[in-house]
Design an enzyme around this catalytic site. Structure first.
Site, mmCIF file in Angstrom:
data_model
loop_
_atom_site.group_PDB
_atom_site.id
_atom_site.type_symbol
_atom_site.label_atom_id
_atom_site.label_comp_id
_atom_site.label_asym_id
_atom_site.label_seq_id
_atom_site.Cartn_x
_atom_site.Cartn_y
_atom_site.Cartn_z
ATOM 1 N N ASP A 54 -37.909 3.885 11.921
ATOM 2 C CA ASP A 54 -37.016 3.965 10.770
ATOM 3 C C ASP A 54 -35.877 2.972 11.007
ATOM 4 O O ASP A 54 -36.139 1.861 11.451
ATOM 5 C CB ASP A 54 -36.550 5.411 10.559
ATOM 6 N N ASP B 186 -42.997 2.674 13.051
ATOM 7 C CA ASP B 186 -41.668 2.102 13.293
ATOM 8 C C ASP B 186 -40.707 3.224 13.674
ATOM 9 O O ASP B 186 -41.063 4.395 13.655
ATOM 10 C CB ASP B 186 -41.171 1.387 12.031
#
Length: 286
Positions: free
Chosen positions: A208, A206
């Site tokens: 973050d 991802d």
């Protein structure tokens, strides 16, 4: 040379091993995360440890890092490749990419970070906390498995288990960090104290929470990407033996001699009880 693999989130087993068996290992630091799967792969002795235990039972703060490293050392492991999930602070380090970490910033605070202490004090160098030789082999194996690889990156180790706030995420980006995770510290520090070659493969799941187009990180997003990353990680491991020739000389990076000048406590002032616990980790110099 025996190659140890520490599997992170999503990587709880290792297929393809010859003579595979799960072994319970006792250590003076308690039980490791799980039994250790040993066998041979590509003619190389291998040992696999699921960091969070099979079924993902351990939080990052609860992983018994000292026991894990000690157990691998007791089994004869000399090189450790750590595989872990991470968030990315860089647009170009996209979900599904692998980052070969070469630096760390340690923001953890609730973990025992050294095998040494009162009665036997030691200070190892962490200027270069990973083994460049082992890291190159991991990068080559990942590319051969079809993964986009970024060689070099700074890993921010946070305590967790919560993900970052937006303010924290922006601050870590401003510090120059590239990825964020919860498990490579104190693991890398302990591997250095145990004189093990250590490489960190961070699998991006991802962005973050700094990235406006991707929203706040959540477990569902992470798990979807983990599933895709897990098979790529196994491909990396399968490709490691052929890219990591057995060495008949000391590690050129000096990883296997990290304790040569590290122990400060005078021999006659050392605590015998602590020395007994250090038999596997520091037996070479003690």
């Amino acid at each position: 040379m025996t190659l140890g693999i520490i599997g992170g989130s999503g990587v709880y087993d290792l297929d393809g091993l010859e003579d595979a068996r799960w072994q319970e290992v006792e250590t003076p630091w308690g039980a490791p995360s799980d039994a250790i799967l040993t066998g041979r792969l590509g003619g190389r002795d291998m040992a696999f440890l699921p960091r969070h235990a099979r079924g993902h039972r351990l939080t990052p703060s609860d992983v018994p890092y000292r026991a894990n490293i000690d157990a691998l050392k007791r089994l004869g492991v000399t090189e450790v490749v750590s595989v872990s999930a991470c968030g990315s602070f860089r647009e170009e380090m996209a979900p599904g990419d692998f980052v070969i970490v070469d630096q760390f910033i340690d923001r953890t605070f609730a973990r025992a970070k050294s095998f040494f202490g009162p009665g036997c004090v030691a200070h190892v160098s962490l200027a270069h906390p990973t083994c460049a030789r082992l890291s190159r082999a991991a990068a080559e194996a990942a590319r051969a498995a079809g993964v986009t690889v970024h060689e070099g990156g700074t890993y921010l180790a946070m305590e967790g288990p919560q993900f970052s706030t937006r303010a924290e995420s922006e601050m870590y980006r401003a510090w120059g960090c590239d990825v964020i995770g919860m498990t490579n510290m104190p693991e890398a520090k302990l591997a250095r104290e145990a004189e093990l070659c250590y490489a960190s493969v961070a699998m991006v799941t991802d962005y973050d929470c700094w990235h406006d187009d991707h929203g706040a990180v959540d477990v569902a997003t992470v798990v979807r990407t983990l599933t895709a990353n897990a098979e790529a990680a196994r491909g990396l491991v399968r490709g490691l033996p052929e890219r990591l020739p057995a060495r008949d000389a000391p590690c050129p990076e000096g990883c296997d001699r990290a304790l040569d000048h590290a122990i400060i406590t005078a021999a006659d002032a050392r605590d015998p009880e602590l020395l007994a616990r250090l038999d596997a980790v520091a037996g070479r110099v003690l």
